[in-house]
Write an enzyme that holds these catalytic residues in place. Structure first.
Site, PDB file in Angstrom:
ATOM      1  N   PHE A 150     -32.907  -0.534  39.720  1.00 12.60           N
ATOM      2  CA  PHE A 150     -31.637  -0.815  41.035  1.00 12.60           C
ATOM      3  C   PHE A 150     -30.786  -1.822  40.587  1.00 12.60           C
ATOM      4  O   PHE A 150     -29.467  -2.031  41.001  1.00 12.60           O
ATOM      5  CB  PHE A 150     -32.318  -0.844  42.310  1.00 12.60           C
ATOM      6  N   LYS A 174     -32.200   9.186  34.535  1.00 11.30           N
ATOM      7  CA  LYS A 174     -32.654   9.204  35.959  1.00 11.30           C
ATOM      8  C   LYS A 174     -32.533   7.768  36.414  1.00 11.30           C
ATOM      9  O   LYS A 174     -33.249   6.887  36.083  1.00 11.30           O
ATOM     10  CB  LYS A 174     -34.140   9.619  35.864  1.00 11.30           C
ATOM     11  N   GLU A 177     -33.134   5.481  42.303  1.00 11.30           N
ATOM     12  CA  GLU A 177     -32.711   6.231  43.465  1.00 11.30           C
ATOM     13  C   GLU A 177     -32.045   5.463  44.440  1.00 11.30           C
ATOM     14  O   GLU A 177     -31.594   5.870  45.598  1.00 11.30           O
ATOM     15  CB  GLU A 177     -33.924   7.319  44.066  1.00 11.30           C
ATOM     16  N   SER A 227     -39.773  -2.466  36.649  1.00 12.18           N
ATOM     17  CA  SER A 227     -40.728  -3.405  36.858  1.00 12.18           C
ATOM     18  C   SER A 227     -42.056  -3.229  35.828  1.00 12.18           C
ATOM     19  O   SER A 227     -42.176  -2.361  35.209  1.00 12.18           O
ATOM     20  CB  SER A 227     -41.240  -3.294  38.205  1.00 12.18           C
ATOM     21  N   CYS A 282     -33.170  -9.507  35.980  1.00 13.23           N
ATOM     22  CA  CYS A 282     -34.252  -9.709  34.914  1.00 13.23           C
ATOM     23  C   CYS A 282     -34.034 -11.006  34.211  1.00 13.23           C
ATOM     24  O   CYS A 282     -34.991 -11.451  33.664  1.00 13.23           O
ATOM     25  CB  CYS A 282     -34.608  -8.744  34.017  1.00 13.23           C
ATOM     26  N   GLU A 383     -43.371 -12.198  39.795  1.00 11.34           N
ATOM     27  CA  GLU A 383     -41.838 -11.766  39.722  1.00 11.34           C
ATOM     28  C   GLU A 383     -41.598 -11.615  41.168  1.00 11.34           C
ATOM     29  O   GLU A 383     -42.080 -10.265  41.740  1.00 11.34           O
ATOM     30  CB  GLU A 383     -41.405 -10.853  38.718  1.00 11.34           C
TER      31      GLU A 383
HETATM   32  P1  NAD Z   1     -38.879  -0.149  39.420  1.00 16.18           P
HETATM   33  O1  NAD Z   1     -40.001  -0.297  38.461  1.00 16.18           O
HETATM   34  O2  NAD Z   1     -39.234  -0.140  40.943  1.00 16.18           O
HETATM   35  O3  NAD Z   1     -38.016   1.152  39.291  1.00 16.18           O
HETATM   36  C1  NAD Z   1     -37.364   1.438  37.898  1.00 16.18           C
HETATM   37  C2  NAD Z   1     -37.112   2.833  37.680  1.00 16.18           C
HETATM   38  O4  NAD Z   1     -38.569   3.647  37.597  1.00 16.18           O
HETATM   39  C3  NAD Z   1     -36.473   3.730  38.869  1.00 16.18           C
HETATM   40  O5  NAD Z   1     -35.548   4.654  38.012  1.00 16.18           O
HETATM   41  C4  NAD Z   1     -37.548   4.290  39.662  1.00 16.18           C
HETATM   42  O6  NAD Z   1     -37.193   5.489  40.272  1.00 16.18           O
HETATM   43  C5  NAD Z   1     -38.548   4.488  38.681  1.00 16.18           C
HETATM   44  N1  NAD Z   1     -40.089   4.278  39.240  1.00 16.18           N
HETATM   45  C6  NAD Z   1     -40.320   3.454  40.293  1.00 16.18           C
HETATM   46  N2  NAD Z   1     -41.744   3.740  40.697  1.00 16.18           N
HETATM   47  C7  NAD Z   1     -42.103   4.569  39.695  1.00 16.18           C
HETATM   48  C8  NAD Z   1     -43.484   5.250  39.301  1.00 16.18           C
HETATM   49  N3  NAD Z   1     -44.443   4.508  40.101  1.00 16.18           N
HETATM   50  N4  NAD Z   1     -43.592   5.999  38.364  1.00 16.18           N
HETATM   51  C9  NAD Z   1     -42.630   6.551  37.665  1.00 16.18           C
HETATM   52  N5  NAD Z   1     -41.357   6.012  37.811  1.00 16.18           N
HETATM   53  C10 NAD Z   1     -41.034   5.249  38.786  1.00 16.18           C
HETATM   54  O7  NAD Z   1     -37.815  -1.258  39.289  1.00 16.18           O
HETATM   55  P2  NAD Z   1     -36.840  -1.776  40.073  1.00 16.18           P
HETATM   56  O8  NAD Z   1     -37.392  -2.135  41.305  1.00 16.18           O
HETATM   57  O9  NAD Z   1     -35.671  -0.527  40.245  1.00 16.18           O
HETATM   58  O10 NAD Z   1     -35.937  -2.718  39.297  1.00 16.18           O
HETATM   59  C11 NAD Z   1     -36.394  -4.287  39.475  1.00 16.18           C
HETATM   60  C12 NAD Z   1     -37.418  -4.494  38.230  1.00 16.18           C
HETATM   61  O11 NAD Z   1     -36.536  -4.072  36.882  1.00 16.18           O
HETATM   62  C13 NAD Z   1     -37.546  -6.007  38.075  1.00 16.18           C
HETATM   63  O12 NAD Z   1     -39.056  -5.996  37.849  1.00 16.18           O
HETATM   64  C14 NAD Z   1     -36.753  -6.399  36.843  1.00 16.18           C
HETATM   65  O13 NAD Z   1     -37.323  -7.426  36.252  1.00 16.18           O
HETATM   66  C15 NAD Z   1     -36.841  -5.247  36.033  1.00 16.18           C
HETATM   67  N6  NAD Z   1     -35.587  -5.396  35.118  1.00 16.18           N
HETATM   68  C16 NAD Z   1     -35.941  -5.517  33.830  1.00 16.18           C
HETATM   69  C17 NAD Z   1     -34.891  -5.725  32.712  1.00 16.18           C
HETATM   70  C18 NAD Z   1     -35.373  -6.298  31.472  1.00 16.18           C
HETATM   71  O14 NAD Z   1     -34.403  -6.065  30.871  1.00 16.18           O
HETATM   72  N7  NAD Z   1     -36.350  -6.726  31.058  1.00 16.18           N
HETATM   73  C19 NAD Z   1     -33.398  -5.424  33.400  1.00 16.18           C
HETATM   74  C20 NAD Z   1     -33.312  -5.209  34.741  1.00 16.18           C
HETATM   75  C21 NAD Z   1     -34.323  -4.974  35.492  1.00 16.18           C
END
Ligand code: NAD
Length: 498
Positions: A150, A174, A177, A227, A282, A383
């Site tokens: 997000f 994808k 959402e 994450s 991140c 985090e």
């Molecule tokens: P998230 O893991 O909740 O979601 C990321 C994606 O995965 C979304 O598209 C979501 O729909 C999908 N998703 C969520 N839960 C899922 C599941 N159980 N099974 C399959 N798909 C699933 O992450 P977020 O809250 O959207 O983003 C924040 C996180 O992203 C933080 O942990 C941040 O550190 C990380 N991030 C990392 C980087 C990097 O380069 N390392 C960059 C940006 C964000």
């Protein structure tokens, strides 16, 4: 009235048919701004089919012509930069200027992808054997999938899509959402730029859509950013299905401040890196490691600055920090602040319970600052992904480096010092993928590659830059001779260069 969003499949907007929808909020007001369709497995498979059908022609398009499409895509993103930034702010909450910056960082990856003819040139050796030549080329993988978080609705999709497409792949994205509108806009702009129908598809959805992408044999690769637990799951599941996977995960970035540092520079660095984008980056700095007398010098400067942070809607030019993305996330971040107090850290600035006049239902929290945090505390280990900075005091450089390296995450790390020896030592020994010396958020530019170490990444390839080109292509080495060359007759031994 909340807008109803769609998918973008085969070059057109398509209504969701699963009957399942998610709410997209405007975090500044707390209102539901849009309704996003959550794709069924069949809808996801429809997007994969469109991408599969488009692959042969796109892979057969010359790199130069693909680059020209990227040039037009770059132009269109520039023309729509304000609109894209506004979509980011409206659904994510970050302040507009920050959103503009993030769109620009994504645009730079498109600029990088414009150089694809050069990047795909390959390598050639004349005479690997007498009158035998050998060359290596990189060819596209097929249908690539991207799953994005997000916090960067434009930039992170653009870490993947331009490089994948320029290399000759087709793509199913994808997006999160929580912030889906910007990705749909990017798909429209890509079409206008000349990306053929089916080459770039956006399918909205949640977990079920991700599982479908991971299991489908037509998907060649998965690029994930999000994450840590989800990154690990995506990596393990994608690999188990034979796919190439790069999964970038969470972070807990440490910034070490040495006693000889320029404390004003360090304070400015910490303010931007800890509280910019409400800590939802991140590459945010969430731990300041103060060495020796740096602790008091930093706290004297930090406390008034954090107390004075201007929190407000992202569209207000005077806001330095916007709201968090959802009420649920606000609850999680506030819960961590509660926990820090229970764990015994000193909450020096408490931003909980912030209510803004006229925006009473927005998802706001003020900047929070903890002093005397220890490495056993959960607020140190986890985090938090909010505007919460933990200050850990240590006696010396070695302790600072050790705790940084012992943390399970290793996305970025920074050192503030005037001592060149310490800086060199730190750069060499720190276990992190992206390192800053007197630079708090050392995000590599598009022509370098982005990625961390340890549990901040699963998979071996970083995003964009040269690593991105390697990830989105397969290597092929061709060895060739012509009948007029030397004939050695049947050779029953291992051929060696003659
Ligand atoms: P998230 O893991 O909740 O979601 C990321 C994606 O995965 C979304 O598209 C979501 O729909 C999908 N998703 C969520 N839960 C899922 C599941 N159980 N099974 C399959 N798909 C699933 O992450 P977020 O809250 O959207 O983003 C924040 C996180 O992203 C933080 O942990 C941040 O550190 C990380 N991030 C990392 C980087 C990097 O380069 N390392 C960059 C940006 C964000």
């Amino acid at each position: 009235m909340a807008r109803t969003l769609r998918h973008f499949i085969g070059g057109r907007m398509i209504e969701g048919t699963s009957g399942a929808f998610g709410d997209v909020f405007n975090p500044a007001t707390g209102e539901v701004a849009a309704s996003v369709p959550l794709a069924s497995p069949d809808e996801v498979r429809g997007a994969i089919a469109a991408a599969e059908a488009a692959f042969p022609a796109w892979a057969g398009t010359t790199p130069l012509r693909r680059a020209r499409v990227m040039f037009r895509f770059k132009d269109l993103i520039e023309q729509h930069l304000d609109e894209l930034a506004r979509l980011v702010t409206d659904e994510h909450g970050k302040v507009l200027e920050d959103a503009r910056g993030s769109v620009t960082r994504g645009l730079e990856v498109v600029e990088f992808a414009c150089g694809i003819p050069h990047l795909l040139k390959g390598e050639f050796t004349e005479n690997v054997g007498t009158a035998i030549d050998s060359w290596s080329v990189r060819q596209p993988l097929g249908v690539c999938a991207g799953i994005t978080p997000f916090n960067f609705p434009v930039m992170v999709p653009l870490w993947m899509v331009p490089v994948a497409l320029a290399c000759g792949n087709t793509f199913v994205l994808k997006p999160s959402e929580k912030v889906p509108s910007a990705a749909l806009k990017l798909a429209e702009l890509a079409k206008e730029a000349g990306v053929p129908d089916g080459v770039f598809n956006v399918v909205n959805g949640a977990r079920e859509a991700v599982e479908t992408l991971l299991a489908d044999p037509r998907i060649a690769s998965v690029s994930f950013v999000g994450s840590e637990p989800v990154a690990r799951h995506v990596y393990e599941t994608g690999c188990a299905h034979g796919k190439r996977v790069q999964a970038l995960a969470g972070a807990k970035n440490h910034m070490i401040v040495m006693p000889d540092a320029d404390f004003d520079l360090a304070t400015d660095g910490l303010m931007g890196a800890a509280y910019g984008s409400a800590g939802e980056r991140c590459m945010a700095v969430s731990v300041a490691v103060a060495v020796g007398k740096a602790g008091d010098a930093l706290m004297d400067r930090l406390v008034p600055r954090v107390q004075g942070l201007k929190v407000g809607p992202g569209t207000d030019p005077s806001s330095e920090m916007g709201p968090l993305v959802t009420a649920q996330h606000l609850e999680k971040v506030s819960g961590y602040v509660d926990l820090g107090v229970r764990e015994g850290a000193d909450l020096v600035v408490d931003g909980r319970g912030l209510k803004l006049q006229g925006y009473e239902n927005g998802f706001y929290i003020g900047g929070c600052l903890f002093d005397n945090v220890t490495t056993e505390m959960k607020i140190y280990r986890d985090e938090i992904f909010g505007p919460v900075l933990s200050v850990v005091r240590v006696p010396d450089f070695e302790t600072a480096l050790r705790i940084t390296n012992d943390h399970p995450f290793g996305n970025g790390a920074a050192l503030f010092t005037r001592d060149g020896d310490a800086a060199r030592e730190f750069s060499s020994r720190v276990a992190a993928g992206m390192v800053g010396i007197n630079v708090p958020i050392p995000v590599p530019m598009a022509f370098h590659s982005f990625g961390g170490w340890k549990q901040s990444i699963y998979g071996d390839h970083y995003m964009h830059g040269p690593e991105g080109v390697r990830f989105f292509t397969k290597l092929k080495t061709i060895t060739s001779r012509w009948p007029t060359g030397i004939r050695a007759g049947a050779e029953y031994t291992m051929p060696v260069s003659r």
